[in-house]
Design an enzyme around this catalytic site. Structure first.
Site, PDB file in Angstrom:
ATOM      1  N   HIS A   1       0.867  -1.199   0.000  1.00  0.00           N
ATOM      2  CA  HIS A   1       0.000   0.000   0.000  1.00  0.00           C
ATOM      3  C   HIS A   1       0.889   1.230   0.000  1.00  0.00           C
ATOM      4  CE1 HIS A   1      -3.188   2.811   1.085  1.00  0.00           C
ATOM      5  NE2 HIS A   1      -4.030   1.858   0.715  1.00  0.00           N
TER       6      HIS A   1
ATOM      7  N   ASP B   1      -7.863  -5.494  -0.523  1.00  0.00           N
ATOM      8  CA  ASP B   1      -8.281  -6.325  -1.655  1.00  0.00           C
ATOM      9  C   ASP B   1      -7.981  -7.805  -1.423  1.00  0.00           C
ATOM     10  OD1 ASP B   1      -7.249  -3.584  -3.621  1.00  0.00           O
ATOM     11  OD2 ASP B   1      -9.303  -4.225  -3.288  1.00  0.00           O
TER      12      ASP B   1
HETATM   13  C1  SDX Z   1      -5.992  -0.027  -3.282  1.00  0.00           C
HETATM   14  O1  SDX Z   1      -4.376   4.499  -2.120  1.00  0.00           O
HETATM   15  C2  SDX Z   1      -5.321   3.832  -1.616  1.00  0.00           C
HETATM   16  O2  SDX Z   1      -5.769   4.129  -0.541  1.00  0.00           O
HETATM   17  C3  SDX Z   1      -5.845   2.637  -2.445  1.00  0.00           C
HETATM   18  C4  SDX Z   1      -6.853   1.746  -1.736  1.00  0.00           C
HETATM   19  C5  SDX Z   1      -8.160   2.484  -1.522  1.00  0.00           C
HETATM   20  O3  SDX Z   1      -8.899   2.105  -0.591  1.00  0.00           O
HETATM   21  O4  SDX Z   1      -8.463   3.387  -2.380  1.00  0.00           O
HETATM   22  O5  SDX Z   1      -6.335   1.299  -0.494  1.00  0.00           O
HETATM   23  C6  SDX Z   1      -7.197   0.530  -2.586  1.00  0.00           C
HETATM   24  O6  SDX Z   1      -5.723   0.330  -4.409  1.00  0.00           O
HETATM   25  C7  SDX Z   1      -5.080  -0.955  -2.533  1.00  0.00           C
HETATM   26  C8  SDX Z   1      -3.839  -1.396  -3.377  1.00  0.00           C
HETATM   27  C9  SDX Z   1      -4.261  -2.462  -4.369  1.00  0.00           C
HETATM   28  N1  SDX Z   1      -3.170  -2.770  -5.279  1.00  0.00           N
HETATM   29  C10 SDX Z   1      -2.486  -3.955  -5.224  1.00  0.00           C
HETATM   30  O7  SDX Z   1      -2.700  -4.845  -4.394  1.00  0.00           O
HETATM   31  C11 SDX Z   1      -1.446  -4.109  -6.326  1.00  0.00           C
HETATM   32  C12 SDX Z   1      -0.126  -4.649  -5.728  1.00  0.00           C
HETATM   33  N2  SDX Z   1       0.436  -3.605  -4.890  1.00  0.00           N
HETATM   34  C13 SDX Z   1       1.590  -2.896  -5.428  1.00  0.00           C
HETATM   35  O8  SDX Z   1       1.457  -2.593  -6.805  1.00  0.00           O
HETATM   36  C14 SDX Z   1       1.974  -1.708  -4.541  1.00  0.00           C
HETATM   37  O9  SDX Z   1       2.039  -2.158  -3.251  1.00  0.00           O
HETATM   38  C15 SDX Z   1       1.130  -0.451  -4.577  1.00  0.00           C
HETATM   39  C16 SDX Z   1       0.932   0.055  -5.952  1.00  0.00           C
HETATM   40  C17 SDX Z   1      -0.189  -0.659  -3.932  1.00  0.00           C
HETATM   41  C18 SDX Z   1       1.891   0.581  -3.758  1.00  0.00           C
HETATM   42  O10 SDX Z   1       2.980   0.867  -4.545  1.00  0.00           O
HETATM   43  P1  SDX Z   1       4.192   1.746  -4.039  1.00  0.00           P
HETATM   44  O11 SDX Z   1       3.788   2.723  -3.011  1.00  0.00           O
HETATM   45  O12 SDX Z   1       4.855   2.293  -5.267  1.00  0.00           O
HETATM   46  O13 SDX Z   1       5.047   0.612  -3.394  1.00  0.00           O
HETATM   47  P2  SDX Z   1       6.305   0.886  -2.566  1.00  0.00           P
HETATM   48  O14 SDX Z   1       7.033   2.092  -3.050  1.00  0.00           O
HETATM   49  O15 SDX Z   1       5.869   0.858  -1.111  1.00  0.00           O
HETATM   50  O16 SDX Z   1       7.216  -0.404  -2.864  1.00  0.00           O
HETATM   51  C19 SDX Z   1       8.338  -0.571  -2.109  1.00  0.00           C
HETATM   52  C20 SDX Z   1       8.982  -1.837  -2.611  1.00  0.00           C
HETATM   53  C21 SDX Z   1       9.213  -1.814  -4.126  1.00  0.00           C
HETATM   54  O17 SDX Z   1      10.345  -2.631  -4.357  1.00  0.00           O
HETATM   55  P3  SDX Z   1      11.665  -1.955  -5.001  1.00  0.00           P
HETATM   56  O18 SDX Z   1      11.238  -1.469  -6.386  1.00  0.00           O
HETATM   57  O19 SDX Z   1      12.008  -0.796  -4.062  1.00  0.00           O
HETATM   58  O20 SDX Z   1      12.669  -3.071  -5.022  1.00  0.00           O
HETATM   59  O21 SDX Z   1       8.108  -2.952  -2.404  1.00  0.00           O
HETATM   60  C22 SDX Z   1       7.791  -3.542  -3.646  1.00  0.00           C
HETATM   61  C23 SDX Z   1       8.023  -2.488  -4.713  1.00  0.00           C
HETATM   62  O22 SDX Z   1       8.299  -3.117  -5.966  1.00  0.00           O
HETATM   63  N3  SDX Z   1       6.366  -3.894  -3.618  1.00  0.00           N
HETATM   64  C24 SDX Z   1       5.910  -5.060  -4.032  1.00  0.00           C
HETATM   65  C25 SDX Z   1       4.520  -4.998  -3.824  1.00  0.00           C
HETATM   66  N4  SDX Z   1       4.204  -3.806  -3.293  1.00  0.00           N
HETATM   67  C26 SDX Z   1       5.348  -3.122  -3.168  1.00  0.00           C
HETATM   68  N5  SDX Z   1       6.532  -6.139  -4.566  1.00  0.00           N
HETATM   69  C27 SDX Z   1       5.735  -7.179  -4.889  1.00  0.00           C
HETATM   70  N6  SDX Z   1       4.395  -7.193  -4.715  1.00  0.00           N
HETATM   71  C28 SDX Z   1       3.768  -6.129  -4.190  1.00  0.00           C
HETATM   72  N7  SDX Z   1       2.444  -6.154  -4.017  1.00  0.00           N
END
Ligand code: SDX
Length: 374
Positions: free
Chosen positions: A259, A310
């Site tokens: 998140h 989710d």
């Molecule tokens: C919703 O904003 C909201 O409030 C949204 C929501 C709402 O109620 O409206 O809460 C609803 O959209 C929830 C999120 C649903 N999406 C997913 O489940 C998709 C998978 N999640 C990721 O794509 C990611 O966690 C995000 C997009 C949700 C957040 O992305 P960020 O903020 O860019 O992630 P981050 O910067 O915290 O990541 C840090 C590291 C990264 O690794 P590096 O590139 O630094 O090596 O953690 C990794 C990311 O690649 N990472 C993940 C991951 N989430 C973060 N790696 C694998 N799987 C994941 N799910």
């Protein structure tokens, strides 16, 4: 050197009085009320009123709101005709995007954006979306729609329009809790999209249509559908380690995890997980839940990444009998309350949303004369 905030991560762009997502305390409040307490004590109709008006409704206000909402559930011929002409296999989020556009085109007051008109439109969309989503769930299966029942509350009516009867109380409760938890979450991507469109003084239907487009993406609302595809990809709980190792090696984002704001776990997950556990208490989903628990444990251990809302909601909707492509429309049915509350708040003290960019392209240069360009 200009500091760039990609994805606006950590950037505070405005104030809001609607909800507070608190990363430090890992909590979420709607108009000051903890969302867990709203789930335990309120209906989704009461929470919708709270988001729009800032206070929970009195008994009289609730009765009046329910009467209006129940009389607005039926679709007009313009919308129902348009939806019936869409391809049977188009994505249900495209159906919703189209439906809202038709509602706007069919509304002679579309351009009037005072609070009274926008509140009436918000209630109308709130009331009609369950009819649209239920009809789409049935259309995909070659079934005729079931008419709304004005004698039933929001959750019971929606579920009976989907399956022809009100399901057991446990399913109704789990569904209602998911609606309350999905309703509002400050400046998430789709809500911020709605505020950007509203900031140009465009109409509420345009803002909601844009927000639907944003919510459809798998990094946002589309994740609840993607969770089920992930769990289906994994053969068994014993396969989770190997599957996750490969997925992370392929740089895949594991849907339902992580998140942008919550870094120590999504405050809504325990409440929805408790509802999911009640739905699986009869042991008929033990294999699914074994994979579910194993993947969550492995993500925490290997990446220190927690599930988001989710993750429990996807399997819960699957166990309630919804088709996977209907999951994000269910999210949208709920989030129409938060979106429209933010649209009305944006208009209270509007300022056009127009950020800057830092140019890193080629330096200025003269256009070559005629022949030199050939
Ligand atoms: C919703 O904003 C909201 O409030 C949204 C929501 C709402 O109620 O409206 O809460 C609803 O959209 C929830 C999120 C649903 N999406 C997913 O489940 C998709 C998978 N999640 C990721 O794509 C990611 O966690 C995000 C997009 C949700 C957040 O992305 P960020 O903020 O860019 O992630 P981050 O910067 O915290 O990541 C840090 C590291 C990264 O690794 P590096 O590139 O630094 O090596 O953690 C990794 C990311 O690649 N990472 C993940 C991951 N989430 C973060 N790696 C694998 N799987 C994941 N799910």
């Amino acid at each position: 050197m200009t500091e760039i905030h990609r994805g606006l991560a950590g950037v505070v762009v405005d104030t809001t009085t609607i909800s507070m997502v608190n990363e430090q305390t890992n909590s979420l409040t709607y108009r000051g009320y903890p969302v867990q307490e709203l789930c335990a004590n309120c209906t989704f109709e009461e929470v919708a009123w709270l988001l729009w008006h800032g206070e929970l409704p009195t008994a009289r206000e609730l009765a009046e709101f329910q009467s209006v909402e129940r009389n607005r559930r039926t679709l007009g011929r313009t919308v129902s005709g348009a939806l019936s002409r869409l391809p049977a296999d188009c994505h249900p989020m495209d159906v919703l995007r189209t439906a809202i556009s038709y509602l706007g085109a069919d509304d002679p007051t579309e351009g009037l954006d005072d609070r009274d008109h926008n509140l009436a439109k918000s209630i109308d969309m709130f009331a009609k979306l369950p009819t649209i989503v239920a009809a789409e769930q049935r259309r995909r299966r070659g079934l005729d729609p079931i008419l709304p029942d004005p004698a039933l509350g929001y959750a019971e009516n929606f579920l009976q329009m989907c399956i022809g009867a009100v399901p057991p109380a446990e399913q109704v409760r789990a569904f209602e809790v998911s609606m309350i938890l999905y309703a509002e979450h400050s400046f998430n991507a789709s809500t911020f999209t709605a505020r950007v469109v509203t900031s140009t003084l465009s109409d509420i239907y345009s803002a909601v249509t844009a927000a639907i487009g944003a919510l459809k993406g798998p990094l946002h609302g589309g994740a609840n559908e993607a969770v089920m595809h992930v769990l289906a990809e994994i053969e068994s709980a014993g396969e989770v380690e190997a599957w996750l190792k490969q997925a992370l090696a392929d740089k895949r984002k594991i849907m339902g995890f992580g998140h942008r704001v919550y870094k120590n776990g999504d405050s809504r997950v325990p409440t929805m997980t408790a509802e999911l556990r009640k739905l699986t208490a009869d042991g008929t989903a033990d294999e699914l839940m074994a994979k579910y628990d194993a993947l969550a444990a492995a993500m925490l251990r290997d990446k220190n990444i927690h599930p988001n809302l989710d993750y429990p909601t996807g399997p819960a909707y699957h166990l309630m009998g919804f088709d996977i492509p209907i999951f994000t429309p269910l999210f949208m049915m709920s989030r129409i309350t938060g979106w429209t509350a933010h649209i009305m708040e944006q208009l209270e003290s509007n300022s056009l949303i127009r950020p800057l960019s830092s140019y890193v392209g080629v330096d200025q240069r003269p256009v070559p004369a005629g022949a030199a360009r050939l």
